[in-house]
Structures are given as C-alpha cells and as structure tokens.
Enzyme design. Sequence first.
Site, PDB file in Angstrom:
ATOM      1  N   SER A 125      42.529  76.881  -3.367  1.00 49.28           N
ATOM      2  CA  SER A 125      41.861  77.085  -2.070  1.00 49.28           C
ATOM      3  C   SER A 125      41.356  75.760  -1.544  1.00 49.28           C
ATOM      4  O   SER A 125      40.876  74.912  -2.314  1.00 49.28           O
ATOM      5  CB  SER A 125      40.681  78.047  -2.245  1.00 49.28           C
ATOM      6  OG  SER A 125      39.862  78.019  -1.093  1.00 49.28           O
ATOM      7  N   TYR A 138      33.784  81.937  -6.349  1.00 50.03           N
ATOM      8  CA  TYR A 138      35.170  81.726  -5.910  1.00 50.03           C
ATOM      9  C   TYR A 138      35.546  80.237  -5.975  1.00 50.03           C
ATOM     10  O   TYR A 138      36.598  79.867  -6.514  1.00 50.03           O
ATOM     11  CB  TYR A 138      35.307  82.263  -4.490  1.00 50.03           C
ATOM     12  CG  TYR A 138      36.677  82.120  -3.860  1.00 50.03           C
ATOM     13  CD1 TYR A 138      37.701  83.009  -4.164  1.00 50.03           C
ATOM     14  CD2 TYR A 138      36.936  81.103  -2.944  1.00 50.03           C
ATOM     15  CE1 TYR A 138      38.952  82.887  -3.571  1.00 50.03           C
ATOM     16  CE2 TYR A 138      38.175  80.972  -2.347  1.00 50.03           C
ATOM     17  CZ  TYR A 138      39.183  81.863  -2.666  1.00 50.03           C
ATOM     18  OH  TYR A 138      40.422  81.736  -2.076  1.00 50.03           O
TER      19      TYR A 138
HETATM   20  P1  NAP Z   1      45.505  89.147   0.112  1.00 49.22           P
HETATM   21  O1  NAP Z   1      46.261  89.446   1.340  1.00 49.22           O
HETATM   22  O2  NAP Z   1      44.261  89.926  -0.209  1.00 49.22           O
HETATM   23  O3  NAP Z   1      46.495  89.185  -1.132  1.00 49.22           O
HETATM   24  C1  NAP Z   1      46.027  89.065  -2.454  1.00 49.22           C
HETATM   25  C2  NAP Z   1      46.887  89.952  -3.335  1.00 49.22           C
HETATM   26  O4  NAP Z   1      46.425  89.810  -4.695  1.00 49.22           O
HETATM   27  C3  NAP Z   1      46.765  91.438  -2.968  1.00 49.22           C
HETATM   28  O5  NAP Z   1      48.027  92.036  -2.972  1.00 49.22           O
HETATM   29  C4  NAP Z   1      45.875  91.976  -4.081  1.00 49.22           C
HETATM   30  O6  NAP Z   1      46.081  93.348  -4.366  1.00 49.22           O
HETATM   31  C5  NAP Z   1      46.328  91.114  -5.250  1.00 49.22           C
HETATM   32  N1  NAP Z   1      45.360  91.173  -6.336  1.00 49.22           N
HETATM   33  C6  NAP Z   1      44.013  91.098  -6.265  1.00 49.22           C
HETATM   34  N2  NAP Z   1      43.474  91.220  -7.479  1.00 49.22           N
HETATM   35  C7  NAP Z   1      44.507  91.381  -8.346  1.00 49.22           C
HETATM   36  C8  NAP Z   1      44.591  91.573  -9.744  1.00 49.22           C
HETATM   37  N3  NAP Z   1      43.497  91.641 -10.506  1.00 49.22           N
HETATM   38  N4  NAP Z   1      45.817  91.709 -10.314  1.00 49.22           N
HETATM   39  C9  NAP Z   1      46.931  91.669  -9.555  1.00 49.22           C
HETATM   40  N5  NAP Z   1      46.919  91.488  -8.225  1.00 49.22           N
HETATM   41  C10 NAP Z   1      45.713  91.353  -7.625  1.00 49.22           C
HETATM   42  O7  NAP Z   1      45.013  87.637   0.119  1.00 49.22           O
HETATM   43  P2  NAP Z   1      45.746  86.285   0.596  1.00 49.22           P
HETATM   44  O8  NAP Z   1      44.954  85.761   1.707  1.00 49.22           O
HETATM   45  O9  NAP Z   1      47.208  86.456   0.710  1.00 49.22           O
HETATM   46  O10 NAP Z   1      45.404  85.367  -0.665  1.00 49.22           O
HETATM   47  C11 NAP Z   1      46.393  84.970  -1.614  1.00 49.22           C
HETATM   48  C12 NAP Z   1      45.821  83.834  -2.445  1.00 49.22           C
HETATM   49  O11 NAP Z   1      45.512  82.727  -1.586  1.00 49.22           O
HETATM   50  C13 NAP Z   1      44.510  84.203  -3.150  1.00 49.22           C
HETATM   51  O12 NAP Z   1      44.495  83.624  -4.439  1.00 49.22           O
HETATM   52  C14 NAP Z   1      43.453  83.586  -2.257  1.00 49.22           C
HETATM   53  O13 NAP Z   1      42.290  83.301  -2.975  1.00 49.22           O
HETATM   54  C15 NAP Z   1      44.165  82.339  -1.772  1.00 49.22           C
HETATM   55  N6  NAP Z   1      43.648  81.771  -0.519  1.00 49.22           N
HETATM   56  C16 NAP Z   1      43.791  82.434   0.664  1.00 49.22           C
HETATM   57  C17 NAP Z   1      43.321  81.845   1.828  1.00 49.22           C
HETATM   58  C18 NAP Z   1      43.456  82.490   3.188  1.00 49.22           C
HETATM   59  O14 NAP Z   1      43.003  81.900   4.181  1.00 49.22           O
HETATM   60  N7  NAP Z   1      44.043  83.642   3.322  1.00 49.22           N
HETATM   61  C19 NAP Z   1      42.687  80.597   1.779  1.00 49.22           C
HETATM   62  C20 NAP Z   1      42.547  79.980   0.548  1.00 49.22           C
HETATM   63  C21 NAP Z   1      43.052  80.564  -0.600  1.00 49.22           C
HETATM   64  P3  NAP Z   1      45.203  94.474  -3.569  1.00 49.22           P
HETATM   65  O15 NAP Z   1      45.332  94.163  -2.121  1.00 49.22           O
HETATM   66  O16 NAP Z   1      45.844  95.745  -3.991  1.00 49.22           O
HETATM   67  O17 NAP Z   1      43.804  94.302  -4.063  1.00 49.22           O
END
Ligand code: NAP
Length: 235
Positions: A125, A138
């Site tokens: 992140s 986080y």
């Molecule tokens: P997202 O749309 O919420 O996708 C995250 C996925 O991870 C979801 O499918 C979720 O499943 C799954 N997940 C959560 N806990 C889990 C577990 N214990 N075991 C297996 N799968 C699990 O979020 P995203 O924005 O795409 O984020 C993806 C990654 O990028 C994350 O690591 C996040 O911290 C990082 N990130 C995102 C941003 C941003 O701006 N979006 C910025 C910095 C970093 P459920 O939905 O079923 O819970």
Amino acid sequence: MKTAVVTGGASGIGLGIAQRLRSTGFHVASLDLNPPADDDFAYRADVTEPEQIADALTAIRAKLGPVTVLVNAAGIDGFKRFQNISFAEWQRVIDVNLNGVFHCVQAVLPDMLAAGWGRIVNISSSSTHSGQPFMTHYVSAKSAVNGLTKALALELGPSGITVNAVPPGFIDTPMLRKNEEARRLGGSVEDHIQRTPVRRVGTPDDIAAACAFLISEEAGYITGQIIGVNGGRNT
Ligand code: NAP
C-alpha cells in the site's frame, strides 16, 4: 503454459490482475473468501488458514500443474483511532495482510524451487510511504510486507525466483468506494483526484500492468523492489 495463483482474485485489484494474466497466456487460479460459483478457476480459501490454502493448492496443481507465479492481493483495511483498536482487531488485520502472505508463499514455494524459476508479487500500500492516520494496524502490516519482500528477494534470488512489491495509491475498487461512502478518505475520490499529479483515480488495470511486467521473463533482473503505482502522489 505457466500457472499463477492470485489471492483476493475475486474482486478489485486481484480480479484485474487475474484477468490480465489470463489474457497474457497464464493459467490463473484465484483464492478468495467468497469465490464466484460460476468460475471454475476460483477456489475458496481464507489466506489466514494454511490447511485451506493447502487444500486449494492440491486441487489447483491437479488441474493446472505446478504454481510458479504468486500474486498476494487479498487484504482487508481498518479505520480506527489507535487507542480504540482492540488487540483482536489488530491481530486480524496483521493476520490477513501479513501472515496471509507468509502462508501463501510457503505453500507455493516448493513448486518454484523445483522449477528453478518463480515470480512473487506482493500488493502492499502507498500508505507505507506516507503513513495514514487511523490505520496503524493496516500500515504496520503492509510495511512488514514490504520488508518481507526485500528480505525474501535476497534469499530466493539464487534460486531463480524474484520477489517484488507493488504498493498501490488510490485505486477504484469496492474497497475504495466503501470507504468513500463511509467518509473515511478525508474527502471524496474526486477530491483525491485533484491531489494526484496525473489527475485521475487509479484502476485495477494500472496495478495489473505493473504486475504483468514484474512477472514477465524480461523483468528477471528486478527483485526486492517496491514499485509504487500511485499517479505520482508518493515519490
Ligand atoms: P477488495 O475489492 O476488497 O478486494 C480484496 C479481496 O480480498 C476480496 O475479494 C476479499 O474477499 C479478499 N479477502 C479478504 N480477506 C481475505 C482472506 N482472509 N482470505 C482470502 N481472501 C480475502 O480490495 P482491493 O481494493 O482490490 O484491494 C486489493 C489489495 O490492494 C489489498 O491488499 C489492499 O489492501 C490493497 N490496496 C488497495 C488500495 C485501493 O485503493 N483500493 C490501495 C492500497 C492497497 P471478500 O470481498 O469476500 O471479503
């Protein structure tokens, strides 16, 4: 054809990465808490549960062969004033974002070592560059993922395996929109666009493009790096 596993591949960034790798000629299996029922390559596993990961990998190997590419994108966030975070909440955020990476890498590593080739990309992140109030658990977990990336790269380089991290900035996913709705972003996504040098929100494709490059053959001399994809907000 090489086989890749993408954790968190059912949503947002992980989904974008899985689609991109599939379109560039990889077998791709995703690991997720709630995989879509109509996707034959989506497997259910909680990344904090080594036995569930092992079961999913047994099925993936039987169908697609050894796994030599791993992208760790599963993650959860958390927003609370530090003094109000319970230890259980602290632990869950560390467990999914950091320990999940530990479990998944350990599970696929034997395939990579046997192949003498592998690619690991960890999605951390941009908050690890900037810090972020109300997200100490986080930011701590994601900062540790960057540290793990650097140390593991040194260890695995001689075995033909690269390990890099991509810390995304603001990426338009369900996680981001949920936080906008809950007014946790310190402004709307549109406000953040105005603070972003390239003047747009990031997309899962932006992250997927960086991952696809890091996984490619030609990126074999890049390892232990933290490659920011954030529209210029963190340099
Ligand atoms: P997202 O749309 O919420 O996708 C995250 C996925 O991870 C979801 O499918 C979720 O499943 C799954 N997940 C959560 N806990 C889990 C577990 N214990 N075991 C297996 N799968 C699990 O979020 P995203 O924005 O795409 O984020 C993806 C990654 O990028 C994350 O690591 C996040 O911290 C990082 N990130 C995102 C941003 C941003 O701006 N979006 C910025 C910095 C970093 P459920 O939905 O079923 O819970």
